[in-house]
Design an enzyme around this catalytic site. Structure first.
Site, PDB file in Angstrom:
ATOM      1  N   LYS A  64       0.871  -1.183   0.000  1.00  0.00           N
ATOM      2  CA  LYS A  64       0.000   0.000   0.000  1.00  0.00           C
ATOM      3  C   LYS A  64       0.898   1.219   0.000  1.00  0.00           C
ATOM      4  CE  LYS A  64      -4.522   0.554   0.329  1.00  0.00           C
ATOM      5  NZ  LYS A  64      -5.413  -0.478  -0.208  1.00  0.00           N
ATOM      6  N   ASP A  79      -6.641   4.011  -5.161  1.00  0.00           N
ATOM      7  CA  ASP A  79      -7.280   3.806  -3.858  1.00  0.00           C
ATOM      8  C   ASP A  79      -7.998   5.126  -3.558  1.00  0.00           C
ATOM      9  OD1 ASP A  79      -6.898   1.526  -1.570  1.00  0.00           O
ATOM     10  OD2 ASP A  79      -7.151   3.453  -0.597  1.00  0.00           O
TER      11      ASP A  79
HETATM   12  N1  GLU Z   1      -6.867  -0.210  -3.708  1.00  0.00           N
HETATM   13  C1  GLU Z   1      -7.621  -1.376  -4.014  1.00  0.00           C
HETATM   14  C2  GLU Z   1      -7.696  -2.299  -2.814  1.00  0.00           C
HETATM   15  O1  GLU Z   1      -7.596  -1.874  -1.684  1.00  0.00           O
HETATM   16  C3  GLU Z   1      -7.118  -2.040  -5.284  1.00  0.00           C
HETATM   17  C4  GLU Z   1      -5.715  -2.522  -5.241  1.00  0.00           C
HETATM   18  C5  GLU Z   1      -5.187  -3.016  -6.586  1.00  0.00           C
HETATM   19  O2  GLU Z   1      -5.941  -3.045  -7.544  1.00  0.00           O
HETATM   20  O3  GLU Z   1      -3.999  -3.347  -6.650  1.00  0.00           O
HETATM   21  O4  GLU Z   1      -7.932  -3.469  -2.941  1.00  0.00           O
END
Ligand code: GLU
Length: 427
Positions: A117, A157
């Site tokens: 993240k 996100d």
């Molecule tokens: N941010 C999204 C999540 O929390 C997607 C993450 C992604 O597609 O890599 O799952």
């Protein structure tokens, strides 16, 4: 070897309340599944975390510095994967806790990724488009050594979107000297994105809601739904559940919410929002606050906004039968216990909102193959993967009398633990 219950003193700078909540979840399931003590300990912390200072030339000519993060929790199964958020509450602990959730989420869905993240602490709503672009590009160049199609693949996100991904992809590509679309997912389709990615998280949430309703054997023709948050996730979920014949009785955004026990006209509401920019004032509805929305009578409650919304203070007041977590971490651990005791079914975040990362995976695969799928094919494959994960979680939860959240975690954690055991410890 017995699992560790809790490890005494703080050992890392990421140990904020948010991170400790994610760690406690792992501790709880580790104990329940008698996870090997040493494997457990290795999974309790991020593998690596980078903190960067991001200087940005603002529109008034001044230079402002922002703090950015990128955390890899685990990369046992493949490159790290996870979104980048722009929000004033971003800090090392939050990003580390969310990176850990990504590890379990990817493993639960059977994707060959680890968890990551990232984020920048900022107020994105106060940035001009130019400031946002310069912030994104400079942040990308500061974390450039961590990311890459085989290393770490960012995605959208909170308060980031396909434009953000296009800037990250461009900055990375210019720095390495050639175009590398697969360094990010959630890109616009015209530069290598996948059909269906923008809608994927909401589509997965709607799918999980329908599966949970079927699992409980609810026979109502039009189950009622309240949705907190009307961003990309909440609005798509509302649209798809409305199309499936559900009655959306309440929705909200950052400004507040609206309620109509007879059901909101979602297509008209979507048109209203694109004109007015908010849900407030929509004809035929009464105003409710974000907090009140959670306590309205409904069959399915979908928190699809911020974390920490369902707490020990309001969990007793919820009047729904099912909670489907569109957001990451909307329910505190204490509230999760209360919901369980009250017999409210929870579809946990790592399952409910996993549609996003699943179609991210499809986007990455299509990019690597240079062969692109139709939207129908994407949606069909998404339903297949979500359906399999729902079956596994619901079945384990029923069989082992585990909270659905723990069942989902157990599947994810055991896959990582097995891979770690087989790979061994270097050197
Ligand atoms: N941010 C999204 C999540 O929390 C997607 C993450 C992604 O597609 O890599 O799952």
């Amino acid at each position: 070897m017995a699992a560790v219950k809790s490890v005494a003193k703080p050992t890392m700078e990421c140990e904020t309340e948010h991170f400790l909540a994610a760690q406690r979840q792992l501790d709880e399931i580790a104990e329940e599944m008698c996870l090997d003590r040493e494997l457990h300990e290795r999974l309790r912390y991020p593998k690596r975390a980078l903190i960067v200072t991001v200087p940005v030339r603002m529109d008034d000519g001044s230079v402002k510095t922002f703090t950015g993060y990128r955390v890899h929790h685990d990369v046992t199964l493949g490159p790290a994967k996870g979104g980048i958020r722009f929000h004033p509450e971003v800090n090392l602990g939050e990003v580390s806790g969310l990176a850990m959730l990504m590890t379990w989420k990817c493993a639960l869905m059977g994707l060959p990724y680890g968890g990551a993240k990232g984020g920048i602490r900022c107020e994105p709503w106060n940035l001009s488009a130019g400031e946002n672009e310069r912030l994104t590009r400079r942040y990308t160049s500061e974390i450039i050594n961590l990311i890459g199609p085989d290393k770490d693949i960012p995605a959208p996100d909170m308060y980031t979107n396909e434009q953000t991904m296009a800037w990250i992809m461009d900055t990375y590509s210019i720095n390495v000297g050639h175009t590398v679309p697969s360094v990010v997912t959630g890109k616009p389709v015209s530069i290598g994105g996948s059909f269906g990615r923008t809608e994927a998280t909401g589509r997965g949430v709607a799918y999980c809601a329908r599966r949970a309703v079927a699992h409980l054997g609810m026979t109502k023709e039009s189950p009622t739904v309240a949705i907190q948050g009307f961003g990309n996730v909440g609005s798509v979920t509302a649209k798809l559940l409305h199309q499936a014949g559900y009655k959306i009785v309440a929705v909200s955004d950052v400004h507040g919410g609206i309620h109509n026990p007879n059901g909101l006209d979602i297509p008209r509401l979507l048109a209203y929002i694109s004109e007015m920019g908010k849900v407030e004032g929509f004809a035929g509805s009464s105003a409710v606050s974000n907090k009140e929305l959670l306590e309205l009578p409904c069959d399915v409650l979908i928190p699809a906004a911020l974390g920490g919304q369902i707490t020990d203070a309001n969990a007793k007041k919820l009047q729904c039968q099912i909670v489907v977590e569109g957001a990451n971490g909307p329910t505190t651990p204490e509230a999760d216990m209360i919901l369980h005791e009250r017999g409210i079914m929870v579809v946990p975040d790592i399952l409910a909102n996993a549609g996003g990362v699943t179609v991210s995976y499809f986007e990455w695969v299509q990019g690597m193959m240079h062969l692109f799928w139709s939207e129908e094919e994407v949606n069909q494959r998404l339903e297949q993967i979500m359906g399999r994960a729902c079956d596994q979680v619901f079945e384990l939860s029923t069989k082992s009398k585990l909270r659905t959240r723990l069942a989902a975690l157990r599947i994810g954690v055991s896959r990582i633990a097995e891979a770690k055991r087989l790979r061994g410890l270097y050197p």
